[in-house]
Design an enzyme around this catalytic site. Sequence first.
Site, short mmCIF file in Angstrom:
data_model
loop_
_atom_site.label_atom_id
_atom_site.label_comp_id
_atom_site.label_asym_id
_atom_site.label_seq_id
_atom_site.Cartn_x
_atom_site.Cartn_y
_atom_site.Cartn_z
N ASN A 106 11.21 57.07 -26.74
CA ASN A 106 11.31 58.44 -27.25
C ASN A 106 10.66 58.59 -28.63
O ASN A 106 10.68 59.67 -29.20
CB ASN A 106 12.77 58.89 -27.32
CG ASN A 106 13.35 59.12 -25.94
OD1 ASN A 106 12.62 59.32 -24.97
ND2 ASN A 106 14.66 59.08 -25.84
N ASP A 108 11.88 63.96 -26.16
CA ASP A 108 13.11 64.03 -25.37
C ASP A 108 14.29 64.56 -26.17
O ASP A 108 15.03 63.81 -26.81
CB ASP A 108 13.45 62.66 -24.79
CG ASP A 108 14.46 62.78 -23.65
OD1 ASP A 108 15.16 63.81 -23.58
OD2 ASP A 108 14.55 61.85 -22.84
N ASP A 151 19.83 59.95 -27.84
CA ASP A 151 19.25 58.98 -26.91
C ASP A 151 18.37 58.01 -27.69
O ASP A 151 17.30 58.38 -28.18
CB ASP A 151 18.42 59.70 -25.85
CG ASP A 151 17.96 58.75 -24.75
OD1 ASP A 151 18.05 57.52 -24.93
OD2 ASP A 151 17.51 59.24 -23.70
#
Length: 442
Positions: free
Chosen positions: A295, A309, A290
């Site tokens: 993040n 994350d 991701d």
Amino acid sequence: MAQESNYKTTQSHLPESRTSRLLKLGQLASSVAGGAVTEGFKRILSGRDKSAPSLLLIPENANRLAEHLAELRGAAMKLGQMISMESGDLLPAEFSKILERLREDAHHMPLGQVAMVLDSNWGKLWERQFKRFHFTPIAAASIGQVHEATTKQGEHLAIKIQYPGIRNSIDSDVDNVATLLRLFRLIPKELDLSTLLAETKIQLHKEADYLNEAANTIEFKKRIKSIKGFRIPSTDLDRSTHEVLVMEYLPGRPLDQLASDPELVRRSVAERLVRLALHETFCWGTVQTDPNFANYRYDSQSDLLGLLDFGAIQFYEQHRTQAFNHLLQAALEGDTKQMELAAVDVGYLDEQAPDRYKTAVIELLKCVTEPIRISGEYDFANSDLMNRMSEQAIELRLNQKYWHLPPHDVLLLHRKLAGLYLACVRLKTKLNVRALAVELTI
């Protein structure tokens, strides 16, 4: 006890049942159709093009789609994100641009739903363990939202709370949204979504299990010890459940807020990101796929880059990691023949691919690996690499009779590397990527 945060999102009650979510999608379908009719009358009066696809793909309809998917969250929103990232080159420019909002924007739950989820997972008296609990989230995404809290013992926590009903609606959401997109021809007819849809369901079920994410976080924290300059939050397994993930709060700013920092800081952060991605892909076979800028949190006081994350972790088998290394070595050496062999190993090509298609794929791979192939510093801020890649990808997809879709786990790696490239662009840095890659092959 409730505290406010600086995070700005739209608050809305999340439809939980399959029926209510289907009704929301039905409202979206009616809204899109109504928008097309209204636009049609306008074009009749003005004498402009009145074709159905162009009516459906007007910016107003794209806005409606993005807004409804952001409100539904869950698999519906995630599918919009993935289509935007994986297939943006085939989408009309306005539509693709508006869908990009789904990568960052989400509605958040009202206080009542937050309390309901926590009551269900922690019991009715959960508030007693906290000195402060911020009911306004500091982040909201497709599957859950994050709240800041401090326990009575002084522990500073980040608590990820999953939207209610998300796990049970994954399969139906994916199928319903795909049907809607096909029905209104909001995606090109030549784009085969079957593999993407099947893999999306599997991936989302994994991401919606917060105990699985907790295990991934612990595993990644072990691996990161070999690289300096990073920090991964500790996980509180005693308070975590399948729907609530409790972690140490990490201070810092997301990557998109570092653009005005001193060059030394930006270069340092970019170098760490590239070195980490190289280790993930070519050494560990464990990749956080991701690429959301939020993040990554840089703390200037400690000079540490926090990683967040780990729901979207992809574990690659040894043969796949070896194939990636084969491709890396071939790119470093500029060996076209070995790049072609490696492309077969990775899954970009198969034995049936015609020569013209093979040539086009290798040219695209040369473009993708440009930062690694070029000696000296690569100037990300002034590179037009993404535009050239998009042009080659469009030509490959639309002008070739033969088409071979790479495996889904390879497409996830594309998402990771694209995010890495965009992070380096946002940081406006120059970096000797080749030297960092060579470190792994010595």
